[in-house]
Write an enzyme that holds these catalytic residues in place. Structure first.
Site, mmCIF file in Angstrom:
data_model
loop_
_atom_site.group_PDB
_atom_site.id
_atom_site.type_symbol
_atom_site.label_atom_id
_atom_site.label_comp_id
_atom_site.label_asym_id
_atom_site.label_seq_id
_atom_site.Cartn_x
_atom_site.Cartn_y
_atom_site.Cartn_z
ATOM 1 N N TRP A 137 -69.676 -21.916 -107.243
ATOM 2 C CA TRP A 137 -69.519 -23.319 -107.588
ATOM 3 C C TRP A 137 -69.101 -24.095 -106.333
ATOM 4 O O TRP A 137 -68.247 -23.633 -105.573
ATOM 5 C CB TRP A 137 -68.463 -23.479 -108.696
ATOM 6 C CG TRP A 137 -68.203 -24.918 -109.013
ATOM 7 C CD1 TRP A 137 -68.995 -25.744 -109.753
ATOM 8 C CD2 TRP A 137 -67.104 -25.704 -108.553
ATOM 9 N NE1 TRP A 137 -68.463 -27.002 -109.787
ATOM 10 C CE2 TRP A 137 -67.285 -27.009 -109.058
ATOM 11 C CE3 TRP A 137 -65.990 -25.444 -107.771
ATOM 12 C CZ2 TRP A 137 -66.400 -28.051 -108.809
ATOM 13 C CZ3 TRP A 137 -65.099 -26.476 -107.516
ATOM 14 C CH2 TRP A 137 -65.301 -27.760 -108.041
ATOM 15 N N ASP A 151 -72.389 -40.336 -117.626
ATOM 16 C CA ASP A 151 -72.190 -38.875 -117.585
ATOM 17 C C ASP A 151 -71.384 -38.434 -118.804
ATOM 18 O O ASP A 151 -71.319 -39.139 -119.826
ATOM 19 C CB ASP A 151 -71.522 -38.494 -116.251
ATOM 20 C CG ASP A 151 -71.915 -37.108 -115.767
ATOM 21 O OD1 ASP A 151 -71.372 -36.129 -116.316
ATOM 22 O OD2 ASP A 151 -72.770 -36.995 -114.869
ATOM 23 N N ASP A 152 -70.751 -37.299 -118.715
ATOM 24 C CA ASP A 152 -70.023 -36.667 -119.822
ATOM 25 C C ASP A 152 -68.987 -37.619 -120.437
ATOM 26 O O ASP A 152 -68.526 -38.556 -119.786
ATOM 27 C CB ASP A 152 -69.306 -35.434 -119.235
ATOM 28 C CG ASP A 152 -68.947 -34.423 -120.290
ATOM 29 O OD1 ASP A 152 -69.069 -34.728 -121.480
ATOM 30 O OD2 ASP A 152 -68.533 -33.305 -119.902
ATOM 31 N N ARG A 157 -65.249 -22.930 -119.689
ATOM 32 C CA ARG A 157 -65.062 -24.371 -119.911
ATOM 33 C C ARG A 157 -64.905 -24.669 -121.415
ATOM 34 O O ARG A 157 -65.451 -25.632 -121.919
ATOM 35 C CB ARG A 157 -66.256 -25.134 -119.350
ATOM 36 C CG ARG A 157 -65.842 -26.369 -118.564
ATOM 37 C CD ARG A 157 -67.022 -27.216 -118.196
ATOM 38 N NE ARG A 157 -66.562 -28.435 -117.540
ATOM 39 C CZ ARG A 157 -67.179 -29.591 -117.620
ATOM 40 N NH1 ARG A 157 -68.283 -29.699 -118.315
ATOM 41 N NH2 ARG A 157 -66.712 -30.642 -117.007
ATOM 42 N N LYS A 168 -79.703 -36.457 -117.541
ATOM 43 C CA LYS A 168 -79.095 -35.396 -116.725
ATOM 44 C C LYS A 168 -78.795 -34.247 -117.675
ATOM 45 O O LYS A 168 -77.912 -34.340 -118.527
ATOM 46 C CB LYS A 168 -77.806 -35.904 -116.068
ATOM 47 C CG LYS A 168 -77.102 -34.857 -115.216
ATOM 48 C CD LYS A 168 -75.906 -35.480 -114.500
ATOM 49 C CE LYS A 168 -75.066 -34.449 -113.776
ATOM 50 N NZ LYS A 168 -73.824 -35.029 -113.231
ATOM 51 N N TRP A 169 -79.558 -33.161 -117.538
ATOM 52 C CA TRP A 169 -79.474 -32.003 -118.450
ATOM 53 C C TRP A 169 -78.586 -30.957 -117.779
ATOM 54 O O TRP A 169 -79.014 -30.265 -116.860
ATOM 55 C CB TRP A 169 -80.887 -31.464 -118.687
ATOM 56 C CG TRP A 169 -81.037 -30.309 -119.614
ATOM 57 C CD1 TRP A 169 -80.276 -29.194 -119.709
ATOM 58 C CD2 TRP A 169 -82.078 -30.144 -120.590
ATOM 59 N NE1 TRP A 169 -80.769 -28.349 -120.669
ATOM 60 C CE2 TRP A 169 -81.882 -28.915 -121.227
ATOM 61 C CE3 TRP A 169 -83.181 -30.918 -120.983
ATOM 62 C CZ2 TRP A 169 -82.732 -28.425 -122.219
ATOM 63 C CZ3 TRP A 169 -84.021 -30.438 -121.961
ATOM 64 C CH2 TRP A 169 -83.795 -29.212 -122.584
ATOM 65 N N ASP A 170 -77.375 -30.858 -118.255
ATOM 66 C CA ASP A 170 -76.385 -29.991 -117.620
ATOM 67 C C ASP A 170 -76.333 -28.631 -118.329
ATOM 68 O O ASP A 170 -76.783 -28.485 -119.475
ATOM 69 C CB ASP A 170 -75.019 -30.695 -117.716
ATOM 70 C CG ASP A 170 -74.064 -30.302 -116.602
ATOM 71 O OD1 ASP A 170 -74.339 -29.324 -115.903
ATOM 72 O OD2 ASP A 170 -73.026 -30.981 -116.458
ATOM 73 N N MET A 171 -75.769 -27.641 -117.691
ATOM 74 C CA MET A 171 -75.614 -26.299 -118.271
ATOM 75 C C MET A 171 -74.497 -25.620 -117.496
ATOM 76 O O MET A 171 -74.660 -25.322 -116.330
ATOM 77 C CB MET A 171 -76.935 -25.535 -118.105
ATOM 78 C CG MET A 171 -77.086 -24.320 -118.967
ATOM 79 S SD MET A 171 -76.084 -22.952 -118.455
ATOM 80 C CE MET A 171 -76.889 -22.484 -116.946
ATOM 81 N N CYS A 194 -79.121 -29.757 -113.974
ATOM 82 C CA CYS A 194 -77.809 -29.584 -113.367
ATOM 83 C C CYS A 194 -77.204 -28.320 -113.969
ATOM 84 O O CYS A 194 -77.428 -28.014 -115.144
ATOM 85 C CB CYS A 194 -76.944 -30.800 -113.716
ATOM 86 S SG CYS A 194 -75.237 -30.670 -113.177
ATOM 87 N N ASP A 243 -71.747 -29.869 -107.136
ATOM 88 C CA ASP A 243 -70.608 -30.697 -107.553
ATOM 89 C C ASP A 243 -69.748 -31.064 -106.356
ATOM 90 O O ASP A 243 -68.853 -31.893 -106.467
ATOM 91 C CB ASP A 243 -69.737 -29.933 -108.563
ATOM 92 C CG ASP A 243 -70.224 -30.151 -109.981
ATOM 93 O OD1 ASP A 243 -71.183 -30.908 -110.171
ATOM 94 O OD2 ASP A 243 -69.631 -29.558 -110.906
HETATM 95 C C1 DGJ Z 1 -70.861 -30.522 -114.328
HETATM 96 C C2 DGJ Z 1 -71.756 -31.368 -113.475
HETATM 97 O O1 DGJ Z 1 -72.173 -30.669 -112.345
HETATM 98 C C3 DGJ Z 1 -71.028 -32.664 -113.115
HETATM 99 O O2 DGJ Z 1 -71.827 -33.435 -112.272
HETATM 100 C C4 DGJ Z 1 -70.699 -33.392 -114.377
HETATM 101 O O3 DGJ Z 1 -71.859 -33.806 -115.019
HETATM 102 C C5 DGJ Z 1 -69.869 -32.504 -115.296
HETATM 103 N N1 DGJ Z 1 -70.490 -31.231 -115.514
HETATM 104 C C6 DGJ Z 1 -69.634 -33.170 -116.617
HETATM 105 O O4 DGJ Z 1 -68.963 -32.363 -117.488
#
Ligand code: DGJ
Length: 631
Positions: A203, A370-371, A447, A480-483, A530, A552
């Site tokens: 990370w 974002d979140d 998380r 923005k599709w996060d995982m 992401c 990040d």
């Molecule tokens: C992880 C992403 O890499 C960040 O940019 C952000 O979107 C956070 N998650 C939000 O929880």
């Protein structure tokens, strides 16, 4: 161009040649991959005759698989593919277990065909050619010990000197066969020493370039976390030790795959190297029933005599022209402002609008929420899966907010993490069995969240429904599709015990199914992938989402290394890069605003800070940076 003559095959691009042939017993001997050799169609057999290894005697340890070829030890020659059990002791391309428990395969050439299109593996991303151009060569091999056939599928991408490859197993017998491994690419070479370049990290430390000289033994780059990962990118480069940035032999392979992968280089005692790339076989055990087929992901392979820069340019072109699809392929990407580092979970419509208005005044084009906007998402402890509006934060919901943002002349983007569920969520309370876990056992949280079991159709359908609803009610222009977590306790309650070895791969097939359906339903939307930053930055993702959040870590100086590593394969149009506040939130460094922009310019540019809370003077500088970037 594909040339075939008397069991000899050449894949020609403007600057490279890839040549192999079958021998008298039907083994496929790899002969050459490198700088182009001009070959007339009728001259190929002659070229292969000259290139073919001259085998006059056995060595002291030789194992002879076939009395028809008394001097041929499979361990001593360069092969196009290899399997276990017949004397090639190196790591194999394919490994099957038959119904009687035996695991020796003996694949021999059966026939070939040429298709006037670029073939791609079923259910997986595949390189494409515009307007139905492209040719594929399919070599079919038959296993002497079973009724399984192996198709080796090759595609030639002339404009970027790249080849694509994958394997396809077809069980034409009546009994189920277990597939323990089916790699995407094998390349055997005459090379005593190689310099390998791969990309490791963690990370906030993605794509750290790592160089290793291999003389003896084996070098492995792999991942087992369930996705391509920030620990080891599937990009694998090997070169002559003397090769420089601009000169010398250089090769690279990458995978159009976002799951567990493995790339290896194995040096033999007599100056041969084997490079393998594909799905990580340590986490694959697939039941191939009678009549079924199984494909490995596509690998892209390239060579340049112009060093690392040559290979890197070819891969950029490949990604831009043959991977990235749809509306955004050649479109300028909007300069964005992202809310994450500006407000984290403390999302409030008033604050959002103030931030958006200031960004619009500076010339930015897209606001990304974002979140923190949905369910009871006040921290990362809850609500993933509950994709309804938080009315305390957004009184008029996504619909109302989106309208206001659009009125400011900005596009509207939204953050989602569709593959996950929080333990503290309505979704988990209703469907605890939808999460990946082993019933009756404690499970790990990452998380505070768990991975949804994407091997199940009803789970995927729920995600499609909820995402379609979010995207339409928010009239979103960007997603923005996060995982954000690895897969542990890998298990699906929907699969029988002998199929649990399929879960990792089925999960990724599920991810691709989601992406395919949502990108088709919302073709005008710009998707950015992401994974805690650049944890799933691979050509498979770029096939659906033309850009990815690179890291990040938004500190400009750290980013120099991260973006440099990423740029070895991935074009700058694919790399999300933002200017953030100082002191930087990850490393607390203070860097001048112009330095932060100078680094972020080399990607899809944006800002991720509260521009309402910086000095007026800096806001003016930002407006001029936006103008510069547009130019
Ligand atoms: C992880 C992403 O890499 C960040 O940019 C952000 O979107 C956070 N998650 C939000 O929880």
């Amino acid at each position: 161009m594909i040339i075939v003559q008397d069991g000899c095959f050449a894949l020609q691009t403007p600057h490279t040649s890839y040549i192999f042939r079958k021998d008298a017993a039907g083994n496929l001997l790899h002969l050459y991959y490198g700088e182009k050799i001009e070959i007339e169609e009728e001259g190929l057999a002659k070229v292969c005759e000259i290139m073919a290894p001259v085998i006059t005697n056995q060595n002291g340890c030789s194992l002879i698989a076939d009395t028809a070829q008394p001097n041929l030890c499979l361990d001593d020659v360069c092969l196009e593919i290899s399997s276990r059990g017949k004397g090639d002791m190196r790591e194999p391309y394919v490994e099957l277990v038959l119904a009687d428990g035996s695991s020796t395969s003996d694949f021999r050439y059966e026939n070939y065909r040429i298709e006037e299109s670029l073939l791609t593996p079923e259910g997986l991303p595949g390189a494409y050619e515009e307007k139905g151009n492209g040719q594929s060569l399919v070599i079919t091999l038959a296993d002497r010990n079973s009724k399984v056939k192996l198709e080796l599928v090759y595609g030639v991408m002339e404009d970027c000197d790249c080849l694509v490859r994958y394997g396809r197993l077809v069980n034409s017998g009546e009994e189920t066969v277990t597939v323990n491994r089916l790699m995407s690419m094998q390349l055997d070479m005459e090379a005593g020493v190689l310099k390998i370049t791969d990309f490791h990290g963690d990370w906030a430390r993605e794509m750290a370039k790592n160089e290793t000289i291999l003389r003896q033994g084996k070098y492995v780059n792999d991942t087992s976390v369930g996705f391509s990962s920030n620990r080891a990118n599937p990009l694998f480069i090997w070169a002559d030790t003397e090769t420089t940035q601009e000169y010398g032999d250089c090769y690279a392979v990458n995978l159009l795959y976002s799951g567990n992968h493995r790339e290896s280089a194995q040096a033999g005692g007599h100056g041969k190297m084997r490079i393998l790339a594909g799905m990580n076989p340590d986490y694959l055990c697939w039941q191939l029933e009678a009549g079924e087929a199984f494909c490995s992901p596509q690998a892209v392979l390239t060579y340049s005599h112009q060093g690392y820069q040559g290979v890197s340019g070819q891969l950029h072109y490949f990604v831009r022209e043959h991977i990235v699809r749809g509306e955004w392929k050649h479109k300028e990407r909007p300069i964005l402002i992202n809310s994450w580092e500006a407000m984290y979970f403390d999302v409030q419509e008033k604050k959002i609008l103030k931030l958006a208005r200031t960004a619009a005044n500076a010339g930015m084009e897209l606001f990304v929420l974002d979140d923190g906007w949905f369910g009871k998402r006040n921290s990362d402890a809850s609500s993933l899966g509950d994709w309804y509006d938080n009315k305390e934060k957004l009184p008029t919901g996504l619909a109302g907010l989106s309208e206001k943002i659009h009125k400011l002349g900005l596009k509207f983007g939204i953050w989602v993490e569709p593959e996950m569920v929080s333990e503290d969520s309505d979704l988990y309370r209703k469907h605890p069995d939808w999460a990946v876990r082993i019933p009756g056992q404690e499970h790990a949280l990452g998380r505070n969240q768990m991975v949804l079991d994407l091997t199940r159709e009803e789970v995927r359908n729920y995600i499609i429904e909820s995402m379609s609803d979010v995207f339409s009610r928010g009239k979103v222009d960007y997603v923005k599709w996060d995982m954000n977590r690895s897969i542990t306790e890998c298990y699906s309650v929907a699969l029988p015990s002998d199929r649990q070895g399929e879960v990792f791969h089925r999960y990724i097939l599920g991810v691709y199914d989601l992406y395919e359906r949502l990108t088709s339903e919302f073709p005008e939307v710009l998707f950015e992938s992401c994974s805690s930053g650049g944890g799933r930055f691979d050509p498979g993702m770029l096939y659906y989402a033309p850009q990815g959040w690179t890291s990040d870590d938004s500190d400009a100086i750290e980013r120099l290394k991260i973006q440099y590593g990423t740029s070895l394969c991935y074009p700058i149009s694919s790399m999300g890069s933002h200017v953030s506040v100082i002191p930087n939130h990850q490393v607390f460094r203070k860097t001048p605003l112009h330095t932060r922009a100078n680094v972020a310019y080399f990607g899809t540019f944006g800002y991720e800070l509260d521009v309402t809370k910086i000095p007026e003077e800096d806001r003016n500088v930002i407006a001029s940076q936006v103008e510069t970037y547009k130019k």
